[in-house]
Scaffold this motif. Structure first.
Motif, short mmCIF file in Angstrom:
data_model
loop_
_atom_site.label_atom_id
_atom_site.label_comp_id
_atom_site.label_asym_id
_atom_site.label_seq_id
_atom_site.Cartn_x
_atom_site.Cartn_y
_atom_site.Cartn_z
N VAL A 23 0.96 -1.25 -0.02
CA VAL A 23 0.16 0.06 0.05
C VAL A 23 0.93 1.22 0.04
O VAL A 23 1.75 1.35 1.02
N TYR A 26 -2.76 5.73 1.82
CA TYR A 26 -4.19 5.92 1.84
C TYR A 26 -4.73 7.01 2.73
O TYR A 26 -3.72 7.59 3.58
N ILE A 31 -7.11 4.76 -1.48
CA ILE A 31 -5.96 3.68 -1.40
C ILE A 31 -5.38 3.72 -2.67
O ILE A 31 -5.99 3.70 -3.63
N SER A 63 -8.49 -4.07 -3.02
CA SER A 63 -8.21 -2.66 -2.56
C SER A 63 -9.01 -2.23 -1.70
O SER A 63 -8.88 -1.51 -0.83
N HIS A 67 -8.43 -1.37 2.21
CA HIS A 67 -8.68 0.02 2.81
C HIS A 67 -9.68 0.21 3.78
O HIS A 67 -9.46 0.81 4.93
N ARG A 110 -13.25 5.62 -2.14
CA ARG A 110 -14.55 5.29 -1.20
C ARG A 110 -15.63 6.04 -1.76
O ARG A 110 -15.56 7.35 -1.57
N TYR A 120 -17.26 1.73 -4.08
CA TYR A 120 -16.11 2.25 -4.26
C TYR A 120 -16.01 2.38 -6.01
O TYR A 120 -16.71 1.53 -6.43
#
Length: 141
Positions: A23, A26, A31, A63, A67, A110, A120
């Motif tokens: 990652v 975020y 993210i 993802s 997240h 999101r 999302y």
């Protein structure tokens, strides 16, 4: 940047089915993850030696899971398990992904989150070029 060991225990995807590697960042809404799993021979989504572009939807969905898990962890909670129930407006710029050199950048945004569902938008890029985009919904249990 968070490597897999910092979040993989927070999601249900285990072993080679955990498709994301890192990652990169975020926030409460977004993210950005990266993956090289599309080039691995042991990718569990391969069939007939090929990894088709439709599987990019799973990268986008993972993802979302990462997240949600990171956001829950940040507030001292665990993310509720969920089921992917809808994909919308998915577009593909390639037909397969196992032949792409270099990592995939997976972006999730999101759009909505409640106690019972998440929505999302996701976008996957390779070498700075969008190769998949769409929206996904998850129902939490």
């Amino acid at each position: 940047m968070l490597d897999r060991s910092q979040w993989d225990h927070l999601i249900p995807h285990k072993g080679t089915m955990c498709l994301l590697d890192t990652v990169l960042g975020y926030s409460a809404e977004n993210i950005h993850a990266r993956s090289d799993s599309h080039r691995r021979a042991d990718n569990p989504l391969r069939s007939d030696g090929i990894l088709r572009a439709v599987h990019l939807c799973e990268y986008g969905a993972q993802s979302m899971a990462v997240h949600g898990a990171l956001l829950a962890r940040d507030t001292g909670r665990a993310a509720a398990p969920g089921f992917l129930v809808s994909l919308r407006e998915v577009s593909f710029g390639v037909s397969r992904i196992d032949d792409l050199d270099g990592p995939l950048d997976v972006h999730g945004e999101r759009l909505m989150g409640t106690e019972t569902s998440w929505q999302y938008a996701f976008r996957i890029e390779h070498a700075g070029v969008e190769i998949c985009a769409g929206r996904a919904a998850v129902m939490l249990v």
